[in-house]
Design a protein around this motif. Structure first.
Motif: not given
Ligand code: SF4
Lengths: 222, 312
Positions: B86, B123-124, B126-127, B130, B145
Motif C-alpha cells: 500500500r 504481495v497482495y 490490498l485487494d 481496497q 488509508l
C-alpha cells in the motif's frame, strides 16, 4: 500441526559436508503426525544415509534419537551426551525445532533434514493442507471458519477473484477456491449478507510481516 | 466531478464510450507502445495500459501511460496489487495524477505463478476493492488509508474490473456492488463471448440499481482463429468461450477465421450498444491492435464524439 517434508538426500549430504559422526534427532509431535520426521522417518533416514555414504566409499557413524518436542527447551537436554559426541546434528524437526537445538547447543553444527511447509491439517490419509498463516489476528469468525488470507492464493478479503471456476482456484486444479468455500459455508449458515460488507485492508503489523514475534507472559514466567 | 478525464466526460455526456488496450513491450524501447498507440489513437476515447499482465515483466504501466499521453492519447492506467504494497500503490496513485494520468483501473492481477517470475513474492497487501477504496478516499477526502492528510489530492477517474463469467455467479453482482461502494466510477468487464450469462449478470446489476451508479463498459476481444478460441477456453482463467462460438469460427476455412472473429466482435458490440445499463465497450485486441479501427468502424462507433475541452 506444523507440516514438513523431507529434503532430498543429496542436499542433506552436501550440508553435512565433512562431518563423519552424525546424530539424527527426530521429533515425536507435528512432524511425526505428517510422517516427515518422527522416530520411524528418523530410522529410515539413518539407514538411507548409511547406504549413501557406503556407496560413495565413505565411512560414517550414525546415531539416532527422538525427542517428544524439539521446540521445547526442557526436552533438549536429554540428548546432551550424543550432541557432544557428534560432528553434526541432523534435525528432523520443523524450523522451530532446528533453531531450538541451535539455541540450546551454541557450539554444535545443526543441519535441517526437512523443509518446513505450513501450519496445516491432515485432510485425509496422505494429504495435508495449509490452513493457517499465523497472522496474529484471527478472522475466522468472520469468514465462516475458512481463512482467505491463507487459503486464497491472492489473500483476497473481498473475494473471489475473476478466476474462480467450478469451485477450483485459477492457480491450480488441485486447489479449492477459498472464496467458493466461504460462499458455500455462509450460504449454509444463512449469513450470505455478510459478503456485502466491504472488508478494509488487513493490518499486517500483527503478522510476521510486522517483525519476528515474541510473546512474553508474566504469569507463566518463573 | 471535474477530473479532466476525457473518458469521464464522454460517459457523463451519455455517449457510448470506447476504450482499447495496449500491452507494454518486454523491453526498454518506447517505440512499440507508441506504434500501438498510433494504430488506435483517433478511434477511441481512452487506452488502457496493462500492468505486467499475466505476471510477465514488461515496461512499466505508468511509464507507458505517460508515453501515450505525450502522443495525445488518454491513458487508463492499470494498477495491480500483486506486486506492490500500500505504500507503493498510494505513492503511484499520487505519481500518476502528478503526471497527468486521469484514469486508473484497479486490479488484483494475475497470479505470479502464471508469469515469467514464478519465484516472485506475491504481495497482495490490498485487494482490488481496497485499492479502489484507497484511490477514492485519497481523491475525495484527501487522506491516505491510515488517515494521514495529503497536501493535495490526486485527480482520478476510478475504475475496476468485473468478470460476469467467473464463479460463484451468486457473488458476481455482490462484488460489483462492493466495488461501487468502495468508489468505482467505471467498470470494464472480462471479454464477453457468453452473452446469455452476461445478461444474467447485467440484469442482476440493474435490479440492484447498480447500473445507475457506475458506467459499465463491456469487454470484447476478437478471436483470431479457432486455435485462439480453444486456447482461451481451456487455459485462460476466467474466460468462458461457449461451444457455439467455437463451432461458428470452426465452420469457416482457416484463412477466413480472423475475418469471422472480427465479424463476431462487431456483432457483440452492436448487441452491447442496445443493452440498457451498458455505457460503452472496452476492446482488448491482444496483439491485434491494427484491427481495432476496422472493428469500431463496422460497429458504427467512429468517429469519436468531439467534446469541449475540460474547463481547467
Ligand atoms: S480463484 Fe479463489 S482462491 Fe484462487 S485466487 Fe481467486 S479467489 Fe482466491
Amino acid at each position: 500441526m506444523i507440516v514438513a517434508e523431507k529434503k532430498p538426500l543429496a542436499e542433506i549430504k552436501a550440508s553435512l559436508g565433512s562431518a563423519r559422526r552424525i546424530l539424527l534427532i527426530g521429533c515425536n509431535t507435528c512432524v511425526a503426525e505428517c510422517a516427515a520426521g518422527g522416530p520411524k522417518e528418523t530410522a529410515l533416514m539413518a539407514s538411507a544415509l548409511r547406504i549413501a555414504y557406503d556407496k560413495a566409499g565413505e565411512k560414517i557413524e550414525v546415531r539416532e534419537a527422538s525427542l517428544d518436542r524439539q521446540c521445547v527447551h526442557e526436552f533438549l537436554a536429554e540428548v546432551g551426551e550424543e550432541v557432544n559426541w557428534t560432528e553434526a546434528v541432523l534435525s528432523l524437526a520443523c524450523g522451530a525445532g532446528v533453531q531450538a537445538l541451535a539455541r540450546f547447543y551454541p557450539q554444535s553444527v545443526i543441519i535441517p533434514a526437512l523443509n518446513t511447509q505450513f501450519i496445516g491439517t491432515t485432510v485425509e490419509a496422505g494429504v495435508w493442507a495449509e490452513d493457517c498463516s499465523g497472522c496474529g489476528n484471527c478472522k475466522l469468525a468472520y469468514f465462516a471458519a475458512v481463512c482467505p488470507l491463507t487459503r486464497c492464493a491472492k489473500k483476497l478479503l473481498n473475494g473471489p477473484c475473476g478466476g474462480s471456476n467450478n469451485g477450483k482456484c485459477e492457480v491450480s486444479p488441485d486447489l479449492d477456491c477459498a472464496w467458493q468455500m466461504i460462499y458455500d459455508r455462509l450460504t449454509a449458515l444463512n449469513q450470505l449478507d455478510r459478503l456485502k460488507e466491504f472488508v478494509p485492508p488487513n493490518d499486517w503489523s500483527t503478522s510476521h510481516s510486522g517483525r519476528p514475534r515474541v510473546i512474553i507472559r508474566e504469569d507463566r514466567r518463573v | 466531478m471535474n477530473l479532466e478525464s476525457r473518458l469521464a466526460r464522454v460517459l457523463a455526456a451519455g455517449h457510448f464510450a470506447v476504450t482499447a488496450e495496449c500491452g507494454p513491450p518486454q523491453g526498454a524501447d518506447s517505440q512499440p507502445i507508441q506504434e500501438k498507440g498510433k494504430l488506435i489513437k483517433d478511434v477511441v476515447d481512452a487506452v488502457n495500459v496493462t500492468d505486467n499482465q499475466t505476471a510477465v515483466v514488461r515496461l512499466s504501466s505508468l511509464a507507458s501511460a505517460v508515453l501515450l499521453k505525450e502522443m495525445g492519447i488518454e491513458p487508463v492506467l492499470q494498477i495491480v496489487t500483486r506486486d506492490r504494497n500500500r505504500i507503493a500503490l498510494q505513492s503511484d496513485l499520487l505519481g500518476a495524477s502528478a503526471l497527468g494520468v486521469r484514469n486508473v483501473l484497479c486490479l488484483t492481477g494475475d497470479h505470479q505463478s502464471f508469469g515469467n517470475q514464478k519465484a516472485a513474492q506475491g504481495v497482495y497487501d490490498l485487494d482490488s476493492i481496497q485499492l479502489v477504496y484507497a484511490a477514492r478516499i485519497m481523491r475525495d477526502e484527501g487522506r491516505l488509508l491510515d488517515g494521514t492528510r495529503l497536501k493535495s489530492s490526486p485527480k482520478l477517474f476510478i475504475g475496476a474490473a468485473a468478470n460476469p463469467f467467473a464463479d460463484p455467479l451468486g457473488l458476481r453482482v455482490t462484488r460489483l456492488a462492493k466495488k461501487i461502494y468502495a468508489g468505482a466510477n467505471f467498470i470494464q468487464t472480462q471479454c464477453i463471448y457468453d452473452t446469455a450469462r452476461f445478461e444474467v449478470w447485467l440484469n442482476g446489476a440493474r435490479q440492484e440499481g447498480l447500473t445507475e451508479k457506475v458506467y459499465i463498459l463491456g469487454g470484447v476481444t476478437p478471436l483470431k482463429s479457432v486455435r485462439m478460441a480453444e486456447y482461451m477456453k481451456a487455459n485462460v482463467a476466467g474466460i468462458e468461450v461457449p461451444d457455439e462460438a467455437i463451432k461458428r469460427i470452426k465452420g469457416v476455412p482457416n484463412k477466413d477465421q480472423g475475418a469471422e472473429g472480427i465479424k463476431m466482435a462487431v456483432e457483440t458490440i452492436e448487441w452491447l450498444k442496445g443493452l440498457d445499463g451498458v455505457a460503452g465497450v472496452h476492446v482488448m485486441a491482444i496483439g491485434w491492435e491494427e484491427k481495432v479501427p476496422e472493428i469500431l468502424e463496422a460497429a458504427g462507433l467512429s468517429p469519436r464524439a468531439k467534446l469541449e475541452k475540460a474547463s481547467q
